[in-house]
Design an enzyme around this catalytic site. Structure first.
Site: not given
Length: 220
Positions: A48, A85, A195, A198
């Site tokens: 990612s 992932g 979040d 990231h």
């Protein structure tokens, strides 16, 4: 600074929104490959962090790598085959088709973090990395292995062996060793998206700056 790197950030960066189908990776590669030309291909096989999760792909560090190569006068076409992932096993399953399709001159292997988070046996991690480098070299490409880190709560022995794996494989396979992408921002909460996981678009150039000294020689 890296000791302050949180478990939440590492796990989120590597695990969130995993894509289970190889077809998704092929679609990502096609979407991110600049059109046409005979320029040597740089294939990025990552998770990612390299897939530019949560930001426009055009602002991710891989897209910035393409621009920097051009700005510095290097003839190269960057293909981003990264999937959120992804594991070394997943990358290994996808790599032969990607090599056949794109015939890269350089393969950047930014994988292994998810393996560590799943406590994959170290021997298997090293074997997968070795095969990734070996397949790339057999296809006529120069390979680069990106370092990965794990939170300390995975145990000192496992963490030490995990961290050492990337350098050991790179040395044994005569591949380029690339420093951990998140090193310059690990202790800066403002460098991450809402979040808390990231990296934001604003810091992608810092990620590129971290790895550029190791990558530029591959273009010469």
């Amino acid at each position: 600074m890296l000791k302050r790197f949180s478990t939440q950030v590492l796990i989120g960066c590597l695990l969130l929104c995993a894509v289970p189908f190889a077809a998704a990776a092929d679609a990502a590669a096609a979407a991110n490959a600049p059109a046409g030309g005979d320029a040597p291909v740089w294939l990025v096989l990552g998770d990612s962090i390299s897939a530019a999760y949560g930001i426009p792909q055009s602002r991710g560090w891989v897209a910035l790598l393409q621009q920097r190569l051009r700005d510095r006068g290097y003839n190269a076409r960057v293909v981003n085959a990264s999937v959120s992932g992804e594991t070394t096993a997943g990358g290994l399953a996808r790599l032969p088709a990607l090599l056949a399709r794109h015939r890269p001159k350089v393969v950047l292997i930014e994988l292994g973090g998810n393996d560590g988070l799943r406590a994959l046996p170290i021997a298997r991690l090293r074997d997968n990395l070795t095969q990734l480098v070996g397949l790339s070299r057999q296809a006529g490409a120069r390979a680069a292995v990106f370092e990965m880190l794990l939170p300390s709560n995975y145990g000192p022995d496992y963490v030490a062996q995990f961290t050492a794996s990337f350098g050991l494989v790179a040395k044994a396979q005569r591949a380029t060793l690339v420093p951990f992408l998140l090193a310059p921002i690990a202790a800066d909460p403002s460098a991450f998206q809402d979040d808390g996981i990231h990296p934001t678009a604003a810091v992608q150039d810092r990620l590129l700056d971290t790895v550029w000294p190791a990558l530029e020689p591959l273009a010469r």
